[in-house]
Design a protein around this motif. Sequence first.
Motif, short mmCIF file in Angstrom:
data_model
loop_
_atom_site.label_atom_id
_atom_site.label_comp_id
_atom_site.label_asym_id
_atom_site.label_seq_id
_atom_site.Cartn_x
_atom_site.Cartn_y
_atom_site.Cartn_z
N LYS A 1 -14.94 -38.76 -52.18
CA LYS A 1 -15.03 -37.56 -53.03
C LYS A 1 -14.83 -36.29 -52.20
N GLU B 1 -10.63 -33.51 -61.00
CA GLU B 1 -11.61 -34.62 -60.93
C GLU B 1 -10.90 -35.95 -60.70
N LEU C 1 -18.48 -44.28 -56.18
CA LEU C 1 -17.85 -43.51 -57.26
C LEU C 1 -18.52 -43.83 -58.60
N ILE D 1 -19.17 -41.19 -61.38
CA ILE D 1 -18.09 -40.43 -62.02
C ILE D 1 -17.98 -40.87 -63.47
#
Length: 334
Positions: free
Chosen positions: A91, A101, A121, A124
Amino acid sequence: MKNIQAIFVLMVSLCICNSWTFGRELKAYVPVFPRELEKSFNVDPNKGYLIKEIRKDVYILTDGIYQSAVITSGKKVILIDAPLSLGKNIKKAVSEVTNKEIGSLIYTHTHTDHIAGSQFLADIKGLNIIADEQAQKYLKEIKDPTRLLPTEIIRNKKLTIKAGSLKIQLNSMHNYHSSDGDLFVYIPERKFLMVIDVLAPGYVPFKGLDLTTNVHGYRKIFDTILSYDFDIFLGGHLTRLGGRKDVEVAKAYVEDLYQTVKRIHNSTDISASMCNTARAVGWNNKYLLFKVFLDEVTTKATKEIEARWIEKLGGVDVWAKSHVETMLVYVRWD
Ligand SMILES: [Zn+2]
């Protein structure tokens, strides 16, 4: 007391002697070629990763050993693979090059080292994870919390994703490395091809022909790769990107390996070898008789391969023997 002191002195001397021998043995390996060091990505060891644009909107993310790709041409970022060693930094690295994003993650295959960074992740929202159907089936079965489950399946082995002006072509009909299939990622507009765990540009493949579970598929994959119109090749390892030439050289190495092992295996008389061994140890230990024959073929083939390739590719003296052993199984049994 004197005896204890003498034993202590002896143990210390043995340790020093062992580490000296160990160091000397390691130093006998051919050092990495300066020409490869010059071309290598310069990864800051304190930072632990490097993200670099290699074609417009196409980035490589690497720690100097593992490589993944980041595509920024669409509304959201697309990641291809999430190596475990890069996981914590993914990230942060993406945020250095774009404000967008992360929207999608594509798995090239199911191996932990290339996708277990996905665990970092997990927070997310709505992350779309794309993989082959067979890969999804396997990941569902093993229930490994470090490898997030795919949310979108590639049906019929092919899928094209639009990312802004770019088309990302996914083809999962290949089977040269992982037992659950391998995925090619191709971006024709950028002449970019990503094929993981087949070769490392400038070096011989990793141990056992890149740990292949299918030597026959592995031998054939080089022609498949070369049938694509690409000029930049991302192989998942080691210190740099490759091009068509690197694929051609790797193909020649593997073909030489096959021909060499086949010739030496077929011309070594197994009965004579076993009789010779039996004269020394008798006939009872059949495994040992067979091992001596296989070792004889392996030693001869490794010597030939090393002599022909030691100056052309890195790591020949590290992995050639394991390549010969893998190829010998294929030549004799497959
Ligand atoms: Zn792998």
